[in-house]
Write an enzyme that holds these catalytic residues in place. Structure first.
Site, PDB file in Angstrom:
ATOM      1  N   SER A  18      -0.884   5.209  -0.135  1.00 31.20           N
ATOM      2  CA  SER A  18      -1.087   6.639   0.042  1.00 31.20           C
ATOM      3  C   SER A  18      -1.324   7.361  -1.288  1.00 31.20           C
ATOM      4  CB  SER A  18       0.116   7.216   0.802  1.00 31.20           C
ATOM      5  OG  SER A  18      -0.099   8.545   1.179  1.00 31.20           O
ATOM      6  N   ASP A  59     -11.817   4.813 -10.798  1.00 32.44           N
ATOM      7  CA  ASP A  59     -13.202   5.246 -10.600  1.00 32.44           C
ATOM      8  C   ASP A  59     -13.721   6.084 -11.760  1.00 32.44           C
ATOM      9  OD1 ASP A  59     -13.117   3.938  -8.216  1.00 32.44           O
ATOM     10  OD2 ASP A  59     -13.424   5.697  -6.944  1.00 32.44           O
ATOM     11  N   LYS A  85      -3.542   2.757   2.752  1.00 31.60           N
ATOM     12  CA  LYS A  85      -3.304   3.925   3.606  1.00 31.60           C
ATOM     13  C   LYS A  85      -4.178   5.063   3.081  1.00 31.60           C
ATOM     14  CE  LYS A  85       0.140   7.151   5.337  1.00 31.60           C
ATOM     15  NZ  LYS A  85      -0.558   8.354   4.836  1.00 31.60           N
TER      16      LYS A  85
END
Length: 397
Positions: A292, A303, A317
């Site tokens: 999460s 990224d 999740k």
């Protein structure tokens, strides 16, 4: 005989009604009025014919829970006691046993034991499946009564006997836990040899951003050659807390985007120009217990090219739940309202985030590091941490 005839006729009518419903299922969806009529009819049948007296509140709670949990594993009805426990966790303190659990394919699986809890001290591990609490069977269908039972046990200040199933362990394990005041200190920090900082975030609650700022103040008193950000066994928590921490490492660009059906579920969270950690090289540790909000932070730094990921593929999740109070009921629903994507547009739900450098720990190694760095004989015993330290030591800008 009359009662028997009545029941046979009733069952035949239900069978015919079900057959007709199956025939017309694809033709039209049930209206709200028809749904309410069906629920009321079933409630009356249960009240009239069920073998025992029926607890109406339990029946209502079960109906609400079933309605939501058919959607996905994370949407659910929260009874007042469960809602109180969730709010305690988000505030950063509560009295209890320290188990973070999630429903996984109808099993109640431990995401992580909380730091400083009796669950951690007893040796409960991420991935353990909860089978029984005292004499109460643990499964997804009775999660609310189970949580209420555990909550009442903590209020009564009594021990619980947990029965757990662990992968690669032939017989179930038992642990006796006692309740205690758990301050959910969501982070801890150390300075490792070679001017490498270590920052562990174990959950994301309302205090996390403040704690990380304080840790940064301490760590940045000397020039850091690198920073290890440990998100292993972090089950997540508040989305805003993860965004705030990510912003401490980034100076621009997207942190995370959320995507849903209603307007407010669609958001683009972006970094501000100020970075608390500057350009200090970062290695992030993740494993199957990283979920999460922890995945949001790891995905953002990865990224954006701000960090290298080391460890094992994360939990996966990739959805956002909104807490919606039920007026007059005392409880709430936790409803999945959006999916989130990492900055490059990747949706990681049920996929997880793969590390750049894969290093797997066996069960014993995981047990050795599950709490905190101070309990290691040497931090070098932690292969993932050692690899991150080694990589940062060799880092050349």
């Amino acid at each position: 005989m009359r009662l028997l005839s009545l029941l046979v006729g009733l069952l035949l009518s239900i069978h015919v009604a079900l057959a007709e419903a199956e025939f017309h299922r694809d033709a039209t969806a049930p209206t709200t009025e028809h749904s309410q009529e069906l629920i009321h009819a079933i409630q009356e049948l249960v009240n009239d014919y069920y073998v025992d007296d029926v607890d109406q509140q339990a029946l209502l709670d079960g109906a609400l829970k079933g309605m939501l949990e058919v959607l996905d594993p994370h949407s659910t009805y929260l009874s007042p006691s469960t809602l109180e426990l969730l709010r305690d966790n988000n505030r950063g303190h509560y009295y209890g046993y320290g188990l973070e659990v999630a429903i996984d394919e109808q099993l109640i699986r431990v995401v992580t034991p909380l730091g400083g809890s009796s669950a951690e001290a007893a040796g409960v591990l991420p991935g353990d499946v909860l089978l029984q609490v005292d004499s109460l069977i643990a499964n997804a269908d009775n999660l609310d009564p189970l949580i209420a039972y555990i909550k009442q046990a903590s209020l009564d200040d009594r021990h619980l006997l947990l029965t757990l199933e662990r992968e690669d362990t032939p017989t179930p394990l038992q642990f006796r836990l006692s309740p205690s005041e758990i301050e959910i200190a969501s982070s801890e920090s150390e300075l490792l040899p070679g001017d490498i900082g270590y920052l562990k975030i174990s959950s994301f609650n309302q205090r996390t951003a403040f704690e990380v700022r304080m840790a940064a103040t301490q760590l940045l008193q000397q020039p850091l050659k690198g920073l290890v950000l440990d998100l292993r066994n972090n089950p997540g928590g508040l989305l805003d807390a993860a965004v705030q921490v990510a912003d401490m490492f980034l100076t621009s660009g997207t942190i995370v985007t959320t995507h849903g059906r209603f307007f407010d579920a669609n958001s683009d969270y972006r970094a501000t120009s100020y970075s608390l950690f500057g350009d200090v090289p970062v290695a992030v540790l993740i494993n199957q217990g990283s979920a999460s909000a922890a995945e949001i932070l790891a995905g953002a730094l990865s990224d954006q090219g701000r960090a290298i990921l080391i460890g094992e593929t994360s939990y996966g999740k990739g959805t956002v739940q909104s807490l919606i109070p039920l007026m007059g009921q005392g409880g709430a629903i936790k409803l999945t309202t959006a999916r989130y994507a990492t900055p490059d547009g990747t949706f990681i739900d049920q996929q997880g985030i793969a590390p750049d450098l894969h290093i797997e720990l066996d069960a014993q190694q995981l047990e050795d590091i599950v709490s905190n760095i101070q309990e290691l004989t040497s931090w070098k015993d932690d292969q993932q941490l050692f690899a991150a330290h080694d990589l940062l030591q060799a880092w050349t800008p």
